[in-house]
Motif scaffolding. Structure first.
Motif, short mmCIF file in Angstrom:
data_model
loop_
_atom_site.label_atom_id
_atom_site.label_comp_id
_atom_site.label_asym_id
_atom_site.label_seq_id
_atom_site.Cartn_x
_atom_site.Cartn_y
_atom_site.Cartn_z
N VAL A 10 64.05 16.74 4.60
CA VAL A 10 64.46 17.72 5.53
C VAL A 10 64.30 19.25 4.74
CG1 VAL A 10 66.26 18.82 6.73
CG2 VAL A 10 66.08 16.51 6.94
N TRP A 11 64.75 18.96 3.48
CA TRP A 11 64.57 20.44 2.67
C TRP A 11 63.16 20.67 2.47
CZ3 TRP A 11 62.13 21.53 -2.00
CH2 TRP A 11 62.58 22.82 -2.34
N ASN A 12 62.32 19.59 2.25
CA ASN A 12 60.85 19.92 2.11
C ASN A 12 60.14 20.42 3.29
OD1 ASN A 12 58.32 19.88 0.76
ND2 ASN A 12 57.90 17.61 1.22
N ALA A 13 60.46 19.92 4.60
CA ALA A 13 60.01 20.43 5.90
C ALA A 13 60.44 22.03 5.93
CB ALA A 13 60.46 19.49 6.79
N ARG A 14 61.70 22.13 5.82
CA ARG A 14 62.20 23.59 5.83
C ARG A 14 61.47 24.61 4.86
NH1 ARG A 14 68.61 22.46 6.39
NH2 ARG A 14 68.59 21.72 8.48
N ALA A 15 61.28 24.14 3.51
CA ALA A 15 60.53 24.94 2.69
C ALA A 15 59.26 25.02 2.89
CB ALA A 15 60.78 24.35 1.19
N ALA A 16 58.53 24.05 3.42
CA ALA A 16 56.95 24.42 4.06
C ALA A 16 56.93 25.13 5.34
CB ALA A 16 56.47 22.98 4.25
N LEU A 17 57.98 25.15 6.05
CA LEU A 17 57.93 26.00 7.27
C LEU A 17 58.07 27.41 6.72
CD1 LEU A 17 57.70 26.33 10.45
CD2 LEU A 17 60.41 26.13 10.21
N LEU A 18 59.14 27.71 6.07
CA LEU A 18 59.25 29.10 5.78
C LEU A 18 58.19 29.65 4.55
CD1 LEU A 18 61.46 31.29 5.10
CD2 LEU A 18 62.15 30.35 3.03
N TYR A 19 57.33 28.90 3.74
CA TYR A 19 56.35 29.29 2.99
C TYR A 19 55.23 29.65 3.89
CZ TYR A 19 52.66 29.08 -0.51
OH TYR A 19 51.75 29.20 -1.23
N SER A 20 54.81 28.66 4.93
CA SER A 20 53.67 28.95 5.70
C SER A 20 54.03 30.18 6.72
CB SER A 20 53.52 27.84 6.64
OG SER A 20 54.69 27.70 7.53
N LEU A 21 55.23 30.23 7.31
CA LEU A 21 55.44 31.56 7.96
C LEU A 21 55.46 32.99 7.08
CD1 LEU A 21 56.93 32.70 10.72
CD2 LEU A 21 58.99 32.65 9.37
N GLY A 22 55.94 33.02 5.83
CA GLY A 22 55.55 34.23 5.00
C GLY A 22 54.07 34.21 4.83
N GLY A 23 53.30 33.38 4.60
CA GLY A 23 52.12 33.32 4.26
C GLY A 23 51.25 33.98 5.59
N TRP A 24 51.39 33.33 6.64
CA TRP A 24 50.77 34.04 8.05
C TRP A 24 51.25 35.58 8.25
CZ3 TRP A 24 46.41 32.23 9.43
CH2 TRP A 24 46.16 30.79 9.47
N THR A 25 52.56 35.81 7.82
CA THR A 25 53.10 37.02 8.20
C THR A 25 52.16 37.98 7.21
OG1 THR A 25 55.28 36.14 8.75
CG2 THR A 25 54.91 38.49 8.06
N MET A 26 52.24 37.54 5.94
CA MET A 26 51.50 38.61 5.12
C MET A 26 49.96 38.57 5.42
SD MET A 26 52.11 40.38 2.47
CE MET A 26 53.54 39.51 2.06
N LEU A 27 49.32 37.55 6.04
CA LEU A 27 47.98 37.52 6.25
C LEU A 27 47.75 38.43 7.51
CD1 LEU A 27 45.03 36.57 5.58
CD2 LEU A 27 45.63 34.65 7.29
N GLY A 28 48.72 38.24 8.44
CA GLY A 28 48.56 39.30 9.71
C GLY A 28 48.80 40.71 9.32
N ALA A 29 49.58 41.04 8.39
CA ALA A 29 49.99 42.40 8.12
C ALA A 29 48.65 42.76 7.33
CB ALA A 29 51.10 42.38 7.19
N MET A 30 48.19 42.28 6.57
CA MET A 30 46.88 42.69 5.69
C MET A 30 45.81 42.97 6.84
SD MET A 30 46.91 40.46 2.36
CE MET A 30 45.19 40.61 2.10
N ILE A 31 45.65 41.96 7.92
CA ILE A 31 44.44 42.37 8.95
C ILE A 31 44.78 43.52 9.68
CG2 ILE A 31 43.55 41.18 10.85
CD1 ILE A 31 43.80 38.40 9.35
N HIS A 32 46.22 43.60 9.95
CA HIS A 32 46.51 44.50 10.76
C HIS A 32 46.23 45.99 10.17
CE1 HIS A 32 48.83 47.03 13.66
NE2 HIS A 32 49.58 47.59 12.62
N TYR A 33 46.95 45.99 9.11
CA TYR A 33 46.53 47.61 8.10
C TYR A 33 45.06 47.78 7.77
CZ TYR A 33 51.25 48.84 8.38
OH TYR A 33 52.49 49.01 8.59
N SER A 34 44.22 46.54 7.42
CA SER A 34 43.05 46.82 7.14
C SER A 34 41.95 47.07 8.30
CB SER A 34 42.47 45.52 6.35
OG SER A 34 43.11 45.33 5.29
#
Length: 102
Positions: free
Chosen positions: A5-29
């Motif tokens: 369960v901890w591993n699944a939550r950490a993976a979800l949080l990690y992927s959410l942060g990664g996609w958010t950062m990628l989306g922000a970079m695309i938006h600002y670029s």
């Protein structure tokens, strides 16, 4: 079971942060969210809008007496993530502080 369960939550949080950062970079670029969009008076005080250029001129003479001039122009370009982080930081900084303190 708790580790899975901890591993699944950490993976979800990690992927959410990664996609958010990628989306922000695309938006600002590409989306016009950066300094290129002409948002008004914010661009005047934005250090990213006034990027400095540096030119180097090299001149050499060939064996036939021809003169070859090479001009190399350097521009202080920062990656989109750095621009995004500076904008976020400037949002939380007070307007009273000078830029020499940063």
């Amino acid at each position: 079971m708790r580790a899975a369960v901890w591993n699944a939550r950490a993976a979800l949080l990690y992927s959410l942060g990664g996609w958010t950062m990628l989306g922000a970079m695309i938006h600002y670029s590409f989306g016009g969210g950066g300094a290129e969009s002409g948002e008004g008076p914010e661009n005047e005080s934005d250090p990213q809008a006034n990027q400095a250029t540096h030119k180097e001129i090299f001149t050499r003479e060939t064996a036939l007496g021809l003169q070859v001039t090479t001009v190399v122009t350097y521009k202080d370009v920062q990656p989109p993530i750095t621009q995004l982080l500076r904008r976020v930081k400037s949002f939380f900084d007070s307007n009273d502080s000078s830029s020499s303190e940063n």
